[in-house]
Motif scaffolding. Structure first.
Motif, PDB file in Angstrom:
ATOM      1  N   TYR A  82       0.833  -1.201   0.000  1.00 28.20           N
ATOM      2  CA  TYR A  82       0.000   0.000   0.000  1.00 28.20           C
ATOM      3  C   TYR A  82       0.869   1.254   0.000  1.00 28.20           C
ATOM      4  CZ  TYR A  82      -3.925   3.036   1.166  1.00 28.20           C
ATOM      5  OH  TYR A  82      -4.879   4.012   1.147  1.00 28.20           O
ATOM      6  N   ASN A  83       1.909   1.249   0.818  1.00 26.41           N
ATOM      7  CA  ASN A  83       2.790   2.402   0.927  1.00 26.41           C
ATOM      8  C   ASN A  83       4.127   2.047   0.273  1.00 26.41           C
ATOM      9  OD1 ASN A  83       4.272   4.609   1.621  1.00 26.41           O
ATOM     10  ND2 ASN A  83       3.783   4.549   3.795  1.00 26.41           N
ATOM     11  N   ILE A  84       4.232   2.296  -1.018  1.00 31.95           N
ATOM     12  CA  ILE A  84       5.416   1.929  -1.797  1.00 31.95           C
ATOM     13  C   ILE A  84       6.661   2.642  -1.280  1.00 31.95           C
ATOM     14  CG2 ILE A  84       6.458   2.009  -4.085  1.00 31.95           C
ATOM     15  CD1 ILE A  84       4.255  -0.049  -3.843  1.00 31.95           C
ATOM     16  N   ARG A  85       6.529   3.887  -0.880  1.00 32.63           N
ATOM     17  CA  ARG A  85       7.708   4.630  -0.390  1.00 32.63           C
ATOM     18  C   ARG A  85       8.301   3.979   0.861  1.00 32.63           C
ATOM     19  NH1 ARG A  85       8.414   9.097  -3.249  1.00 32.63           N
ATOM     20  NH2 ARG A  85       6.628  10.077  -4.256  1.00 32.63           N
ATOM     21  N   GLU A  86       7.463   3.477   1.751  1.00 29.84           N
ATOM     22  CA  GLU A  86       7.951   2.811   2.961  1.00 29.84           C
ATOM     23  C   GLU A  86       8.704   1.524   2.606  1.00 29.84           C
ATOM     24  OE1 GLU A  86       6.169   0.388   6.753  1.00 29.84           O
ATOM     25  OE2 GLU A  86       4.985   2.060   5.978  1.00 29.84           O
ATOM     26  N   ILE A  87       8.167   0.755   1.668  1.00 32.96           N
ATOM     27  CA  ILE A  87       8.841  -0.476   1.239  1.00 32.96           C
ATOM     28  C   ILE A  87      10.180  -0.144   0.590  1.00 32.96           C
ATOM     29  CG2 ILE A  87       8.701  -2.442  -0.344  1.00 32.96           C
ATOM     30  CD1 ILE A  87       5.665  -2.378   0.070  1.00 32.96           C
ATOM     31  N   ALA A  88      10.208   0.863  -0.270  1.00 29.86           N
ATOM     32  CA  ALA A  88      11.454   1.257  -0.935  1.00 29.86           C
ATOM     33  C   ALA A  88      12.492   1.716   0.084  1.00 29.86           C
ATOM     34  CB  ALA A  88      11.171   2.359  -1.953  1.00 29.86           C
ATOM     35  N   ARG A  89      12.072   2.476   1.067  1.00 32.31           N
ATOM     36  CA  ARG A  89      13.008   2.957   2.090  1.00 32.31           C
ATOM     37  C   ARG A  89      13.524   1.790   2.939  1.00 32.31           C
ATOM     38  NH1 ARG A  89       9.791   6.199   4.490  1.00 32.31           N
ATOM     39  NH2 ARG A  89       9.325   4.865   6.262  1.00 32.31           N
ATOM     40  N   ARG A  90      12.642   0.851   3.295  1.00 34.23           N
ATOM     41  CA  ARG A  90      13.016  -0.290   4.133  1.00 34.23           C
ATOM     42  C   ARG A  90      14.060  -1.177   3.453  1.00 34.23           C
ATOM     43  NH1 ARG A  90       8.234  -4.085   5.858  1.00 34.23           N
ATOM     44  NH2 ARG A  90       7.434  -2.072   6.502  1.00 34.23           N
TER      45      ARG A  90
END
Length: 122
Positions: A50-58
């Protein structure tokens, strides 16, 4: 992927379910239940993107990389790792092969000292 009503049950559930792999969904008052909830109740791990930016940062992935990389290139597709168990197995296998070669080499020298033709034995 995204906030589909069939998958989530309600648009608000997208924010209530943590992004990433969920083995259990948190106990919350969800407006409606969707397929995600049914799978979670059955014990199936749910991947919520749902939150692509969070996955990319992780996972240290680029966001909207321009120019786009070629297909199949990047950290998503490959990662250098060395398997210690494979190295140990191959090393043991090499020692076994070396011992076998040494055994047959020693037998060959014994036969030569006794003036026996090894080809005649085989």
């Amino acid at each position: 992927v995204g906030g589909g009503v069939a998958a989530l049950g309600h648009r608000e559930n997208g924010r209530l379910i943590p992004t990433g792999v969920n083995r259990r969904l948190p106990e919350k008052n969800y407006p409606n239940l969707g397929v995600v909830h049914r799978f979670a109740e059955a014990g199936v791990p749910v991947v919520h993107i749902y939150n692509i930016r969070e996955i990319a940062r992780r996972y240290d992935l680029p966001i909207a990389q321009l120019p786009l990389p070629e297909v199949g290139v990047g950290q998503v597709y490959e990662q250098k790792r060395y398997s210690l168990s494979t190295a140990i197995i191959v090393l043991l296998l090499m020692f076994i092969i070396l011992a076998i070669v040494k055994y047959f080499d020693r037998q060959s020298h014994k036969w030569r000292e006794q003036k026996v033709d090894p080809d005649a034995i085989i």
